[in-house]
Scaffold this motif. Structure first.
Motif, PDB file in Angstrom:
ATOM      1  N   ALA A  24      -3.512  -6.195   5.258  1.00 27.41           N
ATOM      2  CA  ALA A  24      -4.649  -5.583   4.577  1.00 27.41           C
ATOM      3  C   ALA A  24      -5.624  -4.980   5.583  1.00 27.41           C
ATOM      4  CB  ALA A  24      -5.357  -6.612   3.693  1.00 27.41           C
ATOM      5  N   LYS A  25      -5.892  -5.683   6.674  1.00 25.50           N
ATOM      6  CA  LYS A  25      -6.795  -5.139   7.690  1.00 25.50           C
ATOM      7  C   LYS A  25      -6.242  -3.826   8.240  1.00 25.50           C
ATOM      8  CE  LYS A  25      -7.540  -8.347  10.725  1.00 25.50           C
ATOM      9  NZ  LYS A  25      -7.911  -9.458  11.621  1.00 25.50           N
ATOM     10  N   ALA A  26      -4.935  -3.738   8.433  1.00 24.41           N
ATOM     11  CA  ALA A  26      -4.322  -2.501   8.924  1.00 24.41           C
ATOM     12  C   ALA A  26      -4.471  -1.373   7.899  1.00 24.41           C
ATOM     13  CB  ALA A  26      -2.857  -2.740   9.250  1.00 24.41           C
ATOM     14  N   LEU A  27      -4.307  -1.692   6.622  1.00 18.94           N
ATOM     15  CA  LEU A  27      -4.479  -0.684   5.561  1.00 18.94           C
ATOM     16  C   LEU A  27      -5.880  -0.096   5.606  1.00 18.94           C
ATOM     17  CD1 LEU A  27      -3.708   0.752   2.835  1.00 18.94           C
ATOM     18  CD2 LEU A  27      -4.606  -1.297   1.706  1.00 18.94           C
ATOM     19  N   LEU A  61       0.317   2.085  -3.375  1.00 12.97           N
ATOM     20  CA  LEU A  61      -0.710   1.785  -4.376  1.00 12.97           C
ATOM     21  C   LEU A  61      -2.044   1.411  -3.736  1.00 12.97           C
ATOM     22  CD1 LEU A  61       1.403  -0.173  -7.004  1.00 12.97           C
ATOM     23  CD2 LEU A  61       0.489   2.143  -7.194  1.00 12.97           C
ATOM     24  N   GLY A  62      -2.009   0.691  -2.619  1.00 14.56           N
ATOM     25  CA  GLY A  62      -3.253   0.347  -1.922  1.00 14.56           C
ATOM     26  C   GLY A  62      -4.005   1.592  -1.485  1.00 14.56           C
ATOM     27  N   ASN A  63      -3.287   2.552  -0.906  1.00 19.85           N
ATOM     28  CA  ASN A  63      -3.912   3.823  -0.514  1.00 19.85           C
ATOM     29  C   ASN A  63      -4.466   4.560  -1.723  1.00 19.85           C
ATOM     30  OD1 ASN A  63      -3.485   3.869   2.353  1.00 19.85           O
ATOM     31  ND2 ASN A  63      -1.320   4.211   1.924  1.00 19.85           N
ATOM     32  N   PHE A  64      -3.686   4.588  -2.812  1.00 23.00           N
ATOM     33  CA  PHE A  64      -4.124   5.254  -4.036  1.00 23.00           C
ATOM     34  C   PHE A  64      -5.406   4.625  -4.569  1.00 23.00           C
ATOM     35  CE2 PHE A  64      -4.293   5.374  -8.646  1.00 23.00           C
ATOM     36  CZ  PHE A  64      -4.267   6.744  -8.883  1.00 23.00           C
ATOM     37  N   LEU A  65      -5.450   3.293  -4.620  1.00 22.70           N
ATOM     38  CA  LEU A  65      -6.631   2.603  -5.137  1.00 22.70           C
ATOM     39  C   LEU A  65      -7.852   2.828  -4.251  1.00 22.70           C
ATOM     40  CD1 LEU A  65      -4.954  -0.726  -6.288  1.00 22.70           C
ATOM     41  CD2 LEU A  65      -5.937   1.047  -7.768  1.00 22.70           C
ATOM     42  N   LEU A  66      -7.667   2.793  -2.929  1.00 25.57           N
ATOM     43  CA  LEU A  66      -8.790   3.067  -2.029  1.00 25.57           C
ATOM     44  C   LEU A  66      -9.337   4.471  -2.253  1.00 25.57           C
ATOM     45  CD1 LEU A  66      -7.771   1.502   1.400  1.00 25.57           C
ATOM     46  CD2 LEU A  66      -9.602   0.759  -0.129  1.00 25.57           C
ATOM     47  N   GLN A  67      -8.446   5.455  -2.378  1.00 21.25           N
ATOM     48  CA  GLN A  67      -8.895   6.834  -2.593  1.00 21.25           C
ATOM     49  C   GLN A  67      -9.648   6.955  -3.912  1.00 21.25           C
ATOM     50  OE1 GLN A  67      -8.433   9.426  -0.225  1.00 21.25           O
ATOM     51  NE2 GLN A  67     -10.095  10.126  -1.518  1.00 21.25           N
TER      52      GLN A  67
END
Length: 78
Positions: free
Chosen positions: A46-49, A15-21
């Motif tokens: 989070a920093k790694a994401l 979901l984090g990747n989806f939201l960033l995109q």
């Protein structure tokens, strides 16, 4: 963007990747040239994401009443 959060019960599902995109696509459509986010200095996950998604550390912010500072990260958009 000030911060991004995913409910702990839903973390690890992309979901984090989806939201960033989604945010990056929105910014590109609006003609923005970069996206910035603050991340708690000790939040290694989070920093790694953000790093995996092309964000670079560009500064540090201190807020009163916070034990640790926040890292400002930025991604240049195409």
């Amino acid at each position: 963007m000030h911060r991004l959060a995913v409910d702990p019960g839903h973390q690890g599902k992309g979901l984090g990747n989806f939201l960033l995109q989604y945010i990056e696509n929105f910014a590109i459509e609006k003609g923005y040239t970069s996206v910035r986010i603050d991340v708690y200095k000790i939040n290694e996950t989070a920093k790694a994401l953000y790093t995996r998604n092309g964000y670079k550390e560009i500064g540090e912010v201190r807020y009163p009443l916070r034990k640790h500072s926040y890292i400002t990260m930025e991604k240049q958009l195409q």
